[in-house]
Write an enzyme that holds these catalytic residues in place. Structure first.
Site, PDB file in Angstrom:
ATOM      1  N   PRO A  75       2.300 -12.365   2.150  1.00 54.13           N
ATOM      2  CA  PRO A  75       1.282 -13.409   2.020  1.00 54.13           C
ATOM      3  C   PRO A  75       0.454 -13.332   0.737  1.00 54.13           C
ATOM      4  CG  PRO A  75       0.653 -11.792   3.676  1.00 54.13           C
ATOM      5  CD  PRO A  75       2.076 -11.500   3.319  1.00 54.13           C
ATOM      6  N   ASN A  76       0.156 -14.495   0.234  1.00 54.58           N
ATOM      7  CA  ASN A  76      -0.719 -14.715  -0.930  1.00 54.58           C
ATOM      8  C   ASN A  76      -0.085 -14.327  -2.262  1.00 54.58           C
ATOM      9  OD1 ASN A  76      -3.015 -15.681   0.604  1.00 54.58           O
ATOM     10  ND2 ASN A  76      -3.179 -13.583   1.364  1.00 54.58           N
ATOM     11  N   ARG A  80      -4.491 -15.495  -8.766  1.00 51.61           N
ATOM     12  CA  ARG A  80      -5.199 -14.777  -7.707  1.00 51.61           C
ATOM     13  C   ARG A  80      -5.746 -13.460  -8.247  1.00 51.61           C
ATOM     14  NH1 ARG A  80      -2.232 -11.231  -3.043  1.00 51.61           N
ATOM     15  NH2 ARG A  80      -4.136 -10.673  -1.939  1.00 51.61           N
ATOM     16  N   ARG A 106      -8.559   1.385  -3.711  1.00 50.67           N
ATOM     17  CA  ARG A 106      -9.298   0.166  -3.359  1.00 50.67           C
ATOM     18  C   ARG A 106     -10.071   0.336  -2.054  1.00 50.67           C
ATOM     19  NH1 ARG A 106      -5.589  -4.834  -3.866  1.00 50.67           N
ATOM     20  NH2 ARG A 106      -7.654  -5.825  -3.784  1.00 50.67           N
ATOM     21  N   ASN A 133       6.990  -6.092  -0.591  1.00 44.96           N
ATOM     22  CA  ASN A 133       5.533  -6.074  -0.755  1.00 44.96           C
ATOM     23  C   ASN A 133       4.953  -6.874   0.413  1.00 44.96           C
ATOM     24  OD1 ASN A 133       2.849  -6.306  -1.348  1.00 44.96           O
ATOM     25  ND2 ASN A 133       3.146  -6.794  -3.515  1.00 44.96           N
ATOM     26  N   ASP A 183       8.012  -2.759  13.168  1.00 51.07           N
ATOM     27  CA  ASP A 183       9.066  -2.677  14.178  1.00 51.07           C
ATOM     28  C   ASP A 183      10.341  -3.373  13.711  1.00 51.07           C
ATOM     29  OD1 ASP A 183       7.457  -1.229  15.837  1.00 51.07           O
ATOM     30  OD2 ASP A 183       7.092  -2.836  17.285  1.00 51.07           O
ATOM     31  N   TYR A 239      -4.435  -8.137  -9.976  1.00 53.40           N
ATOM     32  CA  TYR A 239      -2.997  -8.329  -9.810  1.00 53.40           C
ATOM     33  C   TYR A 239      -2.275  -8.767 -11.088  1.00 53.40           C
ATOM     34  CZ  TYR A 239      -4.248  -8.023  -4.887  1.00 53.40           C
ATOM     35  OH  TYR A 239      -4.727  -7.586  -3.672  1.00 53.40           O
ATOM     36  N   ALA A 252      -1.265  -7.994   2.652  1.00 54.83           N
ATOM     37  CA  ALA A 252      -2.234  -7.445   3.603  1.00 54.83           C
ATOM     38  C   ALA A 252      -1.590  -7.057   4.938  1.00 54.83           C
ATOM     39  CB  ALA A 252      -3.359  -8.455   3.839  1.00 54.83           C
ATOM     40  N   ARG A 299      -7.407  -0.726   2.926  1.00 57.31           N
ATOM     41  CA  ARG A 299      -6.100  -0.802   2.265  1.00 57.31           C
ATOM     42  C   ARG A 299      -5.429   0.568   2.146  1.00 57.31           C
ATOM     43  NH1 ARG A 299      -6.171  -6.076   0.044  1.00 57.31           N
ATOM     44  NH2 ARG A 299      -8.276  -6.703  -0.494  1.00 57.31           N
ATOM     45  N   HIS A 314       3.482  -2.119  -4.005  1.00 52.78           N
ATOM     46  CA  HIS A 314       2.218  -2.816  -4.211  1.00 52.78           C
ATOM     47  C   HIS A 314       1.945  -2.885  -5.701  1.00 52.78           C
ATOM     48  CE1 HIS A 314       1.271  -2.770   0.028  1.00 52.78           C
ATOM     49  NE2 HIS A 314       1.695  -1.524   0.052  1.00 52.78           N
ATOM     50  N   GLU A 350       8.557   0.175   0.016  1.00 51.27           N
ATOM     51  CA  GLU A 350       7.325  -0.625   0.038  1.00 51.27           C
ATOM     52  C   GLU A 350       6.711  -0.595  -1.361  1.00 51.27           C
ATOM     53  OE1 GLU A 350       4.462   0.575   3.007  1.00 51.27           O
ATOM     54  OE2 GLU A 350       2.842  -0.398   1.929  1.00 51.27           O
TER      55      GLU A 350
HETATM   56  C1  DQA Z   1      -0.988  -5.848  -2.364  1.00 55.20           C
HETATM   57  C2  DQA Z   1      -2.135  -4.970  -1.831  1.00 55.20           C
HETATM   58  C3  DQA Z   1      -2.639  -5.489  -0.484  1.00 55.20           C
HETATM   59  O1  DQA Z   1      -3.713  -4.695  -0.014  1.00 55.20           O
HETATM   60  C4  DQA Z   1      -3.137  -6.912  -0.635  1.00 55.20           C
HETATM   61  O2  DQA Z   1      -3.535  -7.422   0.616  1.00 55.20           O
HETATM   62  C5  DQA Z   1      -2.129  -7.803  -1.278  1.00 55.20           C
HETATM   63  C6  DQA Z   1      -1.398  -7.305  -2.447  1.00 55.20           C
HETATM   64  C7  DQA Z   1      -0.544  -5.405  -3.775  1.00 55.20           C
HETATM   65  O3  DQA Z   1       0.561  -5.787  -4.165  1.00 55.20           O
HETATM   66  O4  DQA Z   1      -1.282  -4.724  -4.479  1.00 55.20           O
HETATM   67  O5  DQA Z   1      -1.947  -8.947  -0.886  1.00 55.20           O
HETATM   68  O6  DQA Z   1       0.120  -5.721  -1.486  1.00 55.20           O
END
Ligand code: DQA
Length: 147
Positions: free
Chosen positions: A10-11, A18, A107, A74, A87, A23, A77, A111, A100, A98
């Site tokens: 998401p996002n 953003r 942070r 990624n 799961d 980021y 959140a 997180r 980020h 994973e």
């Molecule tokens: C993120 C870190 C997460 O805490 C955050 O909610 C994101 C981006 C990162 O790529 O740094 O949406 O996954």
């Protein structure tokens, strides 16, 4: 050829606009181009998906069975609280890294914990777009070692 699904949560579709001080200024398309170009160099076939919805991400993970050797994920959140995504990864047993963009340990406290990381091969956090590229290098180094 090793096949990798790069999954963005998401996002991340808003990257570039953003919170760029956290980021960066690259858009998701630009990030995907960098990953694809490294994939070309390494001889790894890379596909991309992004969703803002937990259920869609879960279905992408289910559908990855038999289609992909690795997932670079990624979870945004969702990393911090989605037991359903955790799961799903545990169920499909596709080796997953994973990633980020930001250093989640540096942070806000919420997180610091990832509920996804324990079902992953490892986690790469804090290197901006290079987090994804480092994950792809890890796949390159480890390809063929998946069960
Ligand atoms: C993120 C870190 C997460 O805490 C955050 O909610 C994101 C981006 C990162 O790529 O740094 O949406 O996954």
């Amino acid at each position: 050829m090793t096949k990798v699904l790069v999954l963005h949560g998401p996002n991340l579709n808003l990257l570039g606009q953003r919170e760029p001080e956290i980021y960066g200024y690259m858009t998701l398309d630009q990030i995907n181009e960098e990953i694809a170009s490294l994939g070309n160099q390494l001889g790894i076939e890379v596909s991309f998906a992004q969703s803002n919805r937990e259920g869609v991400l879960i279905e992408k993970i289910h559908q990855a069975v038999g289609a992909y050797d690795w997932i670079i994920f990624n979870p945004g959140a969702f990393s911090h609280y989605s037991y359903a995504l955790r799961d799903a990864l545990a169920a499909v047993e596709i080796p997953t890294i994973e990633v980020h963009l930001s250093n989640i340990q540096a942070r806000e406290e919420f997180r610091h914990k990832s509920v996804i990381a324990p079902v992953c091969v490892g986690q790469i956090s804090g290197f901006g777009v290079r987090s994804y590229l480092l994950a792809l290098y890890a796949v390159f180094e480890m390809r063929g070692a998946e069960k």
